[in-house]
Design an enzyme around this catalytic site. Structure first.
Site, PDB file in Angstrom:
ATOM      1  N   GLY A  25       0.840  -1.192   0.000  1.00 17.76           N
ATOM      2  CA  GLY A  25       0.000   0.000   0.000  1.00 17.76           C
ATOM      3  C   GLY A  25       0.871   1.235   0.000  1.00 17.76           C
ATOM      4  N   GLN A  64       3.201   9.948   1.109  1.00 17.24           N
ATOM      5  CA  GLN A  64       4.481   9.226   1.180  1.00 17.24           C
ATOM      6  C   GLN A  64       5.387   9.511  -0.007  1.00 17.24           C
ATOM      7  OE1 GLN A  64       2.467   5.245   2.154  1.00 17.24           O
ATOM      8  NE2 GLN A  64       4.383   5.152   3.307  1.00 17.24           N
ATOM      9  N   CYS A 112       6.071   0.184   7.854  1.00 21.15           N
ATOM     10  CA  CYS A 112       5.655   1.279   6.970  1.00 21.15           C
ATOM     11  C   CYS A 112       6.851   1.667   6.115  1.00 21.15           C
ATOM     12  CB  CYS A 112       5.197   2.462   7.817  1.00 21.15           C
ATOM     13  SG  CYS A 112       4.763   3.915   6.855  1.00 21.15           S
ATOM     14  N   LEU A 113       6.612   1.897   4.841  1.00 20.55           N
ATOM     15  CA  LEU A 113       7.696   2.297   3.939  1.00 20.55           C
ATOM     16  C   LEU A 113       8.296   3.644   4.350  1.00 20.55           C
ATOM     17  CD1 LEU A 113       6.081   1.260   0.521  1.00 20.55           C
ATOM     18  CD2 LEU A 113       7.892   0.047   1.762  1.00 20.55           C
ATOM     19  N   HIS A 132      -4.245   1.377   7.616  1.00 20.88           N
ATOM     20  CA  HIS A 132      -2.913   1.983   7.637  1.00 20.88           C
ATOM     21  C   HIS A 132      -2.832   3.136   6.616  1.00 20.88           C
ATOM     22  CE1 HIS A 132       1.631   1.501   7.944  1.00 20.88           C
ATOM     23  NE2 HIS A 132       1.505   2.253   6.854  1.00 20.88           N
ATOM     24  N   GLU A 133      -3.344   2.887   5.410  1.00 20.17           N
ATOM     25  CA  GLU A 133      -3.223   3.905   4.346  1.00 20.17           C
ATOM     26  C   GLU A 133      -4.160   5.086   4.583  1.00 20.17           C
ATOM     27  OE1 GLU A 133      -0.695   3.659   2.635  1.00 20.17           O
ATOM     28  OE2 GLU A 133      -0.289   1.543   3.006  1.00 20.17           O
ATOM     29  N   HIS A 146      -2.643   7.436   6.870  1.00 17.71           N
ATOM     30  CA  HIS A 146      -1.626   8.300   6.253  1.00 17.71           C
ATOM     31  C   HIS A 146      -2.230   9.604   5.745  1.00 17.71           C
ATOM     32  CE1 HIS A 146       2.306   6.447   6.205  1.00 17.71           C
ATOM     33  NE2 HIS A 146       1.854   5.305   5.732  1.00 17.71           N
TER      34      HIS A 146
HETATM   35 ZN    ZN Z   1       2.805   3.473   5.825  1.00 16.39          ZN
END
Ligand code: ZN
Length: 240
Positions: free
Chosen positions: A92, A97, A154-155, A196-197, A200
């Protein structure tokens, strides 16, 4: 060949998006000017992923006006987000991000991303593959009271994970990449990715929700807890 074509068509039916392997969609009729065309006609560009500490990750991202969704600029954004998510690789990605403060998320889970999980882990997480999905202006609502706790990374918080309790089932509504309303009710791992997304685009990171004593490096978590039932993992952190 026949199998491959079926795969491509399935993905196109699901999202209007390009095939997961990046091959062009079947050449039948004029290609709509959507994510698929920008993904296949232009060179692949993956963008750097913004790391925690950057203010853009802490803003409430702006709503996308529906009439902007079909613009070249937005279609480019969708395509780049999907490419960047796949290259990471991740399941995701939210627009903040990549430094864009808009309420856009993309998600996708593929069997090849699950090869390091054993059967128990896949079953406990209710992890199921799904094709690429794009949600513009997503609104999320939990369904029922059931919760699930698992490690999450998380990226944008590269190299770490933590246990996060999330709703086991959610329903998300929003617009798709063509501006059409869509609703997705889902449980298990896809429900976790969605939560999660959507966090963000509200400026929230998983570290705000994690059980802080479970914070671990991804390497440590892999070495110590891979393949273990979640009950054992919780016990290791002295959690109920
Ligand atoms: Zn994330």
């Amino acid at each position: 060949m026949r199998q491959r074509r079926t795969f491509v068509v399935l993905l196109l039916v699901t999202t209007g998006c390009a095939a997961a392997d990046g091959s062009p969609p079947p050449r039948s009729g004029p290609a709509p000017k959507t994510v698929a065309s920008s993904l296949t006609k232009e060179p692949r560009v993956t963008l750097p992923i913004v790391q925690t500490g950057a203010p853009v990750l802490r803003l409430r991202a702006a709503t996308v006006p529906a009439e902007r969704i079909k613009t070249h600029e937005m279609q480019e954004l969708f395509a780049k987000m999907i490419e960047t998510m796949r290259a990471a690789p991740g399941v995701g990605l939210a627009a903040p991000q990549i430094g864009v403060s808009l309420r856009v998320i993309v998600l996708e889970d593929r069997p090849e991303l699950m090869t390091k999980l054993d059967e128990l882990e896949i079953r406990e997480r209710e992890r199921v593959p799904f094709g690429p999905r794009i949600f513009v202006n997503p609104v999320l609502r939990p369904i029922g009271e059931a919760k699930a706790t698992f490690f999450e990374g998380c990226l944008s918080v590269s190299g770490f994970v933590g246990l996060v309790e999330r709703a086991a089932e959610v329903e998300v509504s929003g617009l798709d990449e063509n501006g059409a309303p869509q609703t997705w009710r889902v449980r298990g791992w896809p429900a976790r990715i969605l939560q999660h997304e959507v966090d963000h685009v509200d400026g929230t990171l998983y570290v705000d929700r994690m059980i802080t004593r479970s914070f671990a490096t991804a390497d440590q978590a892999r070495a110590l807890y891979a393949g273990k039932p979640i009950a054992d993992v919780k016990r290791a952190f002295d959690l109920p």
